[in-house]
Scaffold this motif. Structure first.
Motif, PDB file in Angstrom:
ATOM      1  N   GLY A 203      38.977  19.365  32.464  1.00 46.00           N
ATOM      2  CA  GLY A 203      38.714  19.091  31.057  1.00 46.00           C
ATOM      3  C   GLY A 203      39.995  18.781  30.311  1.00 46.00           C
ATOM      4  O   GLY A 203      40.056  17.838  29.520  1.00 46.00           O
ATOM      5  N   LEU A 204      41.014  19.554  30.574  1.00 45.68           N
ATOM      6  CA  LEU A 204      42.283  19.351  29.864  1.00 45.68           C
ATOM      7  C   LEU A 204      42.843  17.960  30.120  1.00 45.68           C
ATOM      8  O   LEU A 204      43.461  17.354  29.263  1.00 45.68           O
ATOM      9  N   LYS A 205      42.582  17.460  31.327  1.00 44.44           N
ATOM     10  CA  LYS A 205      43.087  16.111  31.620  1.00 44.44           C
ATOM     11  C   LYS A 205      42.411  15.077  30.737  1.00 44.44           C
ATOM     12  O   LYS A 205      42.922  13.990  30.543  1.00 44.44           O
ATOM     13  N   LEU A 206      41.211  15.419  30.258  1.00 42.68           N
ATOM     14  CA  LEU A 206      40.501  14.511  29.362  1.00 42.68           C
ATOM     15  C   LEU A 206      40.687  14.925  27.907  1.00 42.68           C
ATOM     16  O   LEU A 206      39.919  14.547  27.033  1.00 42.68           O
ATOM     17  N   SER A 207      41.692  15.731  27.663  1.00 44.00           N
ATOM     18  CA  SER A 207      41.971  16.245  26.324  1.00 44.00           C
ATOM     19  C   SER A 207      40.848  17.096  25.786  1.00 44.00           C
ATOM     20  O   SER A 207      40.609  17.149  24.584  1.00 44.00           O
ATOM     21  N   ILE A 208      40.098  17.705  26.678  1.00 41.47           N
ATOM     22  CA  ILE A 208      39.059  18.624  26.226  1.00 41.47           C
ATOM     23  C   ILE A 208      39.540  20.035  26.515  1.00 41.47           C
ATOM     24  O   ILE A 208      39.663  20.437  27.669  1.00 41.47           O
ATOM     25  N   SER A 209      39.851  20.744  25.428  1.00 40.66           N
ATOM     26  CA  SER A 209      40.377  22.095  25.605  1.00 40.66           C
ATOM     27  C   SER A 209      39.231  23.078  25.774  1.00 40.66           C
ATOM     28  O   SER A 209      38.168  22.892  25.191  1.00 40.66           O
ATOM     29  N   PRO A 210      39.468  24.117  26.515  1.00 40.90           N
ATOM     30  CA  PRO A 210      38.389  25.084  26.730  1.00 40.90           C
ATOM     31  C   PRO A 210      38.374  26.193  25.681  1.00 40.90           C
ATOM     32  O   PRO A 210      39.411  26.583  25.159  1.00 40.90           O
ATOM     33  N   MET A 211      37.170  26.642  25.354  1.00 40.51           N
ATOM     34  CA  MET A 211      37.013  27.949  24.710  1.00 40.51           C
ATOM     35  C   MET A 211      36.131  28.718  25.685  1.00 40.51           C
ATOM     36  O   MET A 211      35.003  28.304  25.954  1.00 40.51           O
ATOM     37  N   VAL A 212      36.685  29.789  26.221  1.00 41.32           N
ATOM     38  CA  VAL A 212      35.991  30.455  27.314  1.00 41.32           C
ATOM     39  C   VAL A 212      35.397  31.781  26.850  1.00 41.32           C
ATOM     40  O   VAL A 212      36.078  32.597  26.237  1.00 41.32           O
ATOM     41  N   THR A 213      34.113  31.938  27.121  1.00 43.78           N
ATOM     42  CA  THR A 213      33.418  33.187  26.837  1.00 43.78           C
ATOM     43  C   THR A 213      33.376  34.008  28.116  1.00 43.78           C
ATOM     44  O   THR A 213      32.993  33.492  29.164  1.00 43.78           O
ATOM     45  N   LEU A 214      33.782  35.250  28.026  1.00 42.86           N
ATOM     46  CA  LEU A 214      33.816  36.067  29.232  1.00 42.86           C
ATOM     47  C   LEU A 214      32.434  36.581  29.604  1.00 42.86           C
ATOM     48  O   LEU A 214      32.100  36.703  30.770  1.00 42.86           O
ATOM     49  N   TYR A 215      31.643  36.864  28.578  1.00 37.84           N
ATOM     50  CA  TYR A 215      30.355  37.508  28.857  1.00 37.84           C
ATOM     51  C   TYR A 215      29.309  36.980  27.891  1.00 37.84           C
ATOM     52  O   TYR A 215      29.450  37.089  26.683  1.00 37.84           O
ATOM     53  N   HIS A 216      28.282  36.350  28.452  1.00 36.24           N
ATOM     54  CA  HIS A 216      27.240  35.726  27.649  1.00 36.24           C
ATOM     55  C   HIS A 216      25.878  36.163  28.176  1.00 36.24           C
ATOM     56  O   HIS A 216      25.329  35.564  29.087  1.00 36.24           O
ATOM     57  N   PRO A 217      25.360  37.260  27.663  1.00 36.59           N
ATOM     58  CA  PRO A 217      24.058  37.725  28.153  1.00 36.59           C
ATOM     59  C   PRO A 217      22.926  36.847  27.633  1.00 36.59           C
ATOM     60  O   PRO A 217      23.060  36.208  26.595  1.00 36.59           O
ATOM     61  N   THR A 218      21.836  36.798  28.373  1.00 37.12           N
ATOM     62  CA  THR A 218      20.637  36.088  27.925  1.00 37.12           C
ATOM     63  C   THR A 218      19.433  37.011  28.108  1.00 37.12           C
ATOM     64  O   THR A 218      19.540  38.080  28.708  1.00 37.12           O
ATOM     65  N   HIS A 219      18.301  36.549  27.590  1.00 42.98           N
ATOM     66  CA  HIS A 219      17.099  37.362  27.729  1.00 42.98           C
ATOM     67  C   HIS A 219      16.718  37.524  29.200  1.00 42.98           C
ATOM     68  O   HIS A 219      16.278  38.577  29.628  1.00 42.98           O
ATOM     69  N   ALA A 220      16.913  36.461  29.964  1.00 41.12           N
ATOM     70  CA  ALA A 220      16.507  36.494  31.356  1.00 41.12           C
ATOM     71  C   ALA A 220      17.463  37.357  32.181  1.00 41.12           C
ATOM     72  O   ALA A 220      17.041  38.080  33.081  1.00 41.12           O
TER      73      ALA A 220
END
Lengths: 209, 972
Positions: B608-625
């Motif tokens: 992503g960075l090579k395409l100038s897309i910077s990351p925002m990273v979530t460590l923990y993303h719970p869902t209903h399932a």
């Protein structure tokens, strides 16, 4: 472990020459490869296919891995499977929609697993000349065949390997037109006929996926 | 028909036209109203003609409120009033003294001044009331009028005149003198026609100098149908179809006679207008565009509204459909009667309210769906009766009798109905010239007696003074009258401007499942194979040949390429995705680290960075399932176990160490304030889980702050579910408090410890304490120890908000039960607002209010909108989503420019429909890192068709990215 031992099983030098001959002949005469060539199955490392069979089964069926982990033969074209090579001649089969791998128990029963277990979920793919394929469990050496719709799931009568035709996916059927659905008729006997007052906890969309 | 007449000018065309007109007149089949159902279903969800219409009514529009004499007057036997059929019916059938002097009514006869004050409060231009026939003529026959009754109506009319309030007087609102029922059998007897005319003549003579709008009969359909058919109304006869249609026939003739009487004898000098109020339901086909269903809908309307409207507003005769179906049951009009009947109304007076919908089982539904769409029924009237001028003589809905002054649902019913009227006037060019809110006062509600209330003003029937107390709906109606419609106050006009250059435009994705196996062995297997195509169909290794292999590369992961291609087309600067904790650490601790998974995530980031897309990273993303916890942690109690917070800290540390050189924006936990849903067995569980989530985040933040920030210089926060809350009832203090309370429990519960005091919000604690004092919920939120408070306070570098919608909040009476009932709130869906299929309301200005609230409470903190979006089922042209995103970004821009909220980024949420990204896209700023464009805010990009090739700008810091060997860019 690797494919060295596995590869050893394929050593049949006697078949070498006829095959080479065919290849050379094809090259010399420059026959166009017909579309039915099984080679065309291999468009990439990953194939999106439906496994169709009309073999032995009384009716035509598509292999379907359901969300509950059961594996059935569906009369209608079931959601796509992803066939991916693990090593030469060996593939994994993933139900794309349900995210379940096709796996086999030692008794031959099929199931869909969320986790990939290389022992239970690797299949050797044999290509037959009529374009059909046969799949064998890499570990147990059992053929992959659909459970009979009539018999109970575990009842596996003696039957030969079932031949499957990997069909490229049809273009996805257009879902129902997103027309305005007829709204629920109002509850005209109620002081809140349009059901405006609801529960206090709306589900978060973030939790939906 | 149009084609026939238009195709050729000249004599032949006229002949065709004439023939068609004659045919139509002969057949009496107007049926034009069918077009209301035949029209193509609205073109998409964001159809301007269906959206709530902000605007005003015509300048001279008449605003009124209505009452029926029997419903509110009271004072039955007193002062010379005779009994009516409803006195007897209420006493014998309903077991109620309703209206019959039983003391349980509004007693307008005695408290006229209070009614007048109520009218003053509203600021109406007319008052629609009815004259009580038995109050003027106790036995029904217009011989000697009861002087006290005459005096009462004179007093009312004079008082209205002094106030400049027009009277709209109905002669007969169902209270037939009982004597006429006894002597003649009521409306079944044709003698009533003459008797009614005599009574009307007296009224014109006595009051006509002051009354300019006369209505003869209120809703004759209900009189005939329920009075003589179902028996649900007085006189309560179930006398069969013949009686029903005979009564209807006499009602029609009575009206017609009175109209001619007025027209000839009174109009010349009194110069008023006269009509009859016709009531109806509305109905919609089961299957839209199904001809059979549409025909049934037409039949349904014709058999109720058409029954009376066709003779009066149409051809002077009953609808052909009724004549065919009812044959001899339906009385005949002679030709003379037809011509006398036709056109006996100076305008169309229409009633649309609950009485025409009940009881449901007696309605002529024809298997179709009843509907409350007032706009459509007005369209039907327009088409069937040649676009008449329409007075809405009754409209509104009821509340349950226990509802006193906070009649919140009534507000929204009124809002819905009135906006439909406005749409009908402005968009459909229907000539509605006045509106009657029904009713002015609580009163006797016919077959429901006193179990429902319809007043704008509350009356305590058991009180002595019968004070009229304005309900919320009275305040609301007053506001609409004052503004003469709906003026735009919620949202200010759009602004022009731009966000700062370093603003991040992102797309939010939920958990990315790591690809376990790099896709193909072909790059790691050094052998060459040939395929024995004609023999045993097996692959054979060619001995002695060894090919050069190459090391693992990011391109091995096929999914990354697809994903990033789409992101690149969207021109976003940031990509927010979540790691799968359970995949990275299957055992929950650092004893087993899934290096493959980490390598996959690193590839996502670096590619992503090579395409100038910077990351925002979530460590923990719970869902209903999936709760998303490693299985061992789940089994040891999940978030109820304090050690899970420590395990999270260790996991966070691993991620910071492995990915932190590339990732500058971290979200520890996505929506911890909604995870408590999963721990709702008891209130204590809910608060304990939330407590541990908060501590887990704080530990991770402290770890980053101490160990990684000096080198990595990133920012860490948690993303809170942040829907805005508005009081459902803006006139109720309890609702305003409830809305704020919801924010305190949902948002401030996490924000206050982090950005504020280091403790849970005092307001929420106080509310729980108050409940506990009343013996309601036993749960109490955990206390922070001093160490915990120090740990938590300030443990966030920015404020990340997932904002999707605005909730309209009702206060609910405290009760026990589920933990979320601690908040004592319920939600209300404002049906007039645009909403998604999953019923999420599109309320863009709510976003701005939320941002202001955050700034007001937590100061100048950096804010990221880390998720924002809506479900849109459209496959290609997702106009709802486009509308949503455009409006919400506009509000965010206002918050930035006007309210000085420090918004740093906006992330559109795509988790509803992963597919959307391949079908359509999200608008984004032309996100050049160099920020060269001056006017960039107005650029929206539709990605339905691949847009122009993305230009690549090398990220400023690309050269600093230490890429692992062998990593290649995915896209060339």
């Amino acid at each position: 472990m690797g494919w060295d031992e596995a590869g050893a099983g394929f050593e049949h030098p006697g078949l070498w020459f006829p095959m080479l001959g065919v290849l050379l002949l094809g090259a010399c005469q420059a026959y166009p490869i017909p579309d039915s060539s099984p080679l065309l199955q291999f468009g990439g490392q990953v194939r999106q296919r439906h496994l169709y069979t009309d073999d032995i089964q009384e009716t035509e069926a598509h292999l379907e891995i359901r969300a509950d982990g059961t594996v059935v033969g569906a009369a209608r074209q079931s959601p796509e499977l992803e066939l991916k090579a693990l090593k030469p001649g060996v593939i994994q089969i993933l139900g794309v929609k349900t995210s379940r791998f096709l796996c086999q128990r030692p008794d031959g029963a099929l199931y869909g697993s969320l986790h990939f277990d290389p022992e239970a979920c690797s299949f050797r793919e044999l290509l037959l000349e009529d374009g059909y394929n046969v799949y064998w469990s890499e570990t147990y050496g059992l053929p992959l065949h659909l459970p009979s719709p009539s018999s109970p799931y575990r009842d596996l009568g003696p039957r030969g390997p079932v031949r499957f035709l990997p069909l490229p996916g049809l273009p996805p059927a257009p879902p129902d037109p997103p027309g305005i659905l007829a709204p629920e008729p109002p509850d005209v006997g109620s002081s809140d006929p349009l059901s405006m007052v609801g529960p206090s906890q709306g589900r978060s969309p973030s939790y939906a996926s | 028909r149009a084609a026939g007449t238009m195709s050729r000018r000249g004599p032949r065309g006229s002949v065709v036209l004439a023939a068609l007109v004659v045919l139509r007149a002969v057949a009496g089949l107007s049926g034009d109203g069918r077009a209301v159902w035949s029209k193509a279903p609205g073109s998409g969800p964001v159809n301007e003609s269906q959206l709530f219409l902000y605007g005003t009514f015509p300048k001279d529009f008449l605003w009124g409120a209505g009452t029926g004499a029997f419903q509110v007057e009271g004072g039955a036997e007193g002062d010379g009033r005779g009994p009516s059929i409803w006195d007897r019916f209420a006493r014998t059938r309903l077991g109620s003294g309703g209206g019959a002097g039983g003391g349980s009514d509004s007693d307008s006869y005695a408290f006229l001044e209070k009614d007048l004050s109520a009218l003053d409060f509203l600021g109406v231009s007319f008052y629609h009331f009815s004259i009580s026939w038995p109050r003027l003529f106790p036995d029904g026959e217009a011989r000697a009028a009861n002087a006290r009754g005459v005096r009462f109506y004179n007093a009312l009319l004079d008082a209205l005149a002094r106030r400049g309030v027009q009277p709209v007087a109905t002669l007969f609102h169902w209270d037939l003198p009982l004597a006429l029922q006894r002597r003649y059998g009521g409306w079944r007897n044709a003698s009533l026609v003459g008797l009614f005319n005599d009574y009307a003549t007296f009224c014109f003579r006595a009051f006509g100098d002051r009354v300019k709008y006369w209505l003869t009969i209120h809703n004759p359909y209900l009189v005939a149908w329920h009075g003589y058919g179902t028996g649900a109304h007085a006189p309560g006869e179930a006398a069969g179809a013949a009686a029903v249609y005979a009564a209807g026939h006499n009602l029609l003739k009575a009206h017609s006679k009175v109209w001619h009487n007025y027209n000839i004898n009174f109009r010349p000098h009194q110069k008023g207008w006269l009509s009859i109020t016709l009531g109806s339901h509305w109905i919609e086909p089961n299957r839209s565009e199904n001809m059979m269903d549409i025909v049934k809908c037409q039949q349904s309307m014709v058999s109720v509204l058409g029954w009376f409207a066709h003779p009066i507003h149409g051809e002077g005769d009953y609808p052909e459909e009724m004549k065919k179906k009812l044959l001899s049951i339906l009385p005949l009009f002679s030709e003379a009667e037809k011509s006398e009947m036709r056109g006996t109304a100076d305008f169309f007076a229409f009633s649309f309210g609950p009485n025409n919908f009940k009881p449901l089982n007696t309605m002529a539904k024809m298997g179709q769906n009843v509907s409350l769409n007032l706009r459509e029924v007005l369209n039907w009237i327009k088409l069937e009766y040649d676009n008449p001028r329409i007075l809405i003589a009754e409209n509104g809905w009821f509340t349950d009798s226990h509802v006193k002054t906070e009649d919140t649902t009534a507000i929204y019913m009124m809002k819905n109905f009135l906006n439909q009227v406005l749409q009908a006037i402005r968009l459909d060019e229907i000539q509605v010239f006045g509106y009657t809110a029904w009713s002015l006062l609580d009163g006797f509600e016919w077959q429901d007696a006193y179990t429902t209330r319809r007043g704008l003003f509350y009356v305590d029937f058991n009180s002595k003074q019968k004070e009229r107390i304005p309900k919320s709906s009275a305040h609301y109606y007053k506001q609409i009258i004052r503004e003469n419609g709906f003026t735009l106050k919620e949202s200010t006009p759009d602004v022009q401007g731009q966000f700062p250059c370093d603003f991040s435009w992102g797309v939010t994705e939920s958990v990315l499942k790591p690809e376990a196996v790099a896709s193909s062995p072909q790059f790691s297997d050094p052998h060459l194979y040939v395929w024995n195509a004609t023999g045993n169909r097996l692959l054979h290794r060619v001995e002695g040949v060894r090919l050069k292999t190459r090391p693992a590369q990011c391109t091995d992961f096929v999914s990354i390429k697809k994903q990033l291609e789409m992101l690149a087309r969207m021109k976003v600067t940031h990509y927010r995705f979540a790691l799968d904790w359970a995949s990275v650490l299957p055992t929950g601790d650092l004893s087993t680290v899934n290096r493959q998974a980490l390598r996959y995530y690193r590839c996502v980031v670096s590619e992503g960075l090579k395409l100038s897309i910077s990351p925002m990273v979530t460590l923990y993303h719970p869902t209903h399932a999936h709760l998303g916890l490693p299985t061992p942690l789940l089994h040891s109690g999940g978030w109820l176990n304090p050690s899970t917070a420590q395990a999270f800290e260790a996991y966070a540390g691993l991620c910071f160490r492995e990915l932190g050189d590339l990732v500058k924006l971290w979200i520890t936990i996505n929506e911890p304030n909604r995870l408590s849903d999963a721990y709702s067995r008891s209130g204590n569980d809910t608060y304990r889980a939330a407590h541990h989530l908060l501590l887990a985040h704080a530990r991770a933040w402290r770890l980053y702050d101490r160990r990684f920030r000096p080198a990595q210089r990133g920012a860490v926060s948690l993303a809170l579910h942040a829907d805005w809350a508005e009081p459902a009832n803006p006139f109720a203090a309890s609702h305003r408090r409830a809305a704020e309370r919801l924010l305190q429990f949902e948002l401030a519960w996490f924000a206050e410890p982090l950005f504020g005091s280091g403790d849970y919000p005092p307001a929420a604690r106080a509310h729980l304490a108050a409940r506990a004092r009343r013996g309601l919920a036993g749960a109490a939120p955990p206390r922070f120890s001093e160490a915990e408070r120090r740990l938590v306070r300030g443990a966030a570098d920015f404020c990340a908000l997932n904002h999707f919608t605005t909730r309209f909040v009702l206060h609910e009476q405290p009760r026990g039960g589920r933990p979320d009932s601690d908040r004592d709130v319920r939600f209300l869906q404002d049906v007039t607002r645009l909403r998604s299929p999953s019923r999420l309301a599109v309320v863009p200005w709510g976003a701005r209010r939320l941002l202001r609230w955050v700034r007001h409470n937590y100061g100048d903190v950096d804010v990221y909108i880390t998720a924002n979006g809506i479900d849109d089922p459209a496959l290609e042209d997702d106009r709802l989503r486009k509308y949503y995103v455009e409006k919400y970004i506009q509000e965010a821009l206002k918050a930035y420019l006007i309210d000085k909220v420090k918004i740093k980024g906006y992330y559109s949420s795509i988790q509803f429909y992963n597919k959307v990204i391949s079908n359509s896209g999200f608008p984004s700023e032309n996100s050049s890192p160099r920020c060269t464009q001056t006017q960039r805010n107005k650029e929206w990009h539709c990605l339905l068709i691949p847009c122009q090739k993305r230009k690549f700008w090398k990220a400023k810091n690309l050269q600093h990215i230490p890429l692992k060997k062998g990593h290649k860019r995915v896209l060339s």
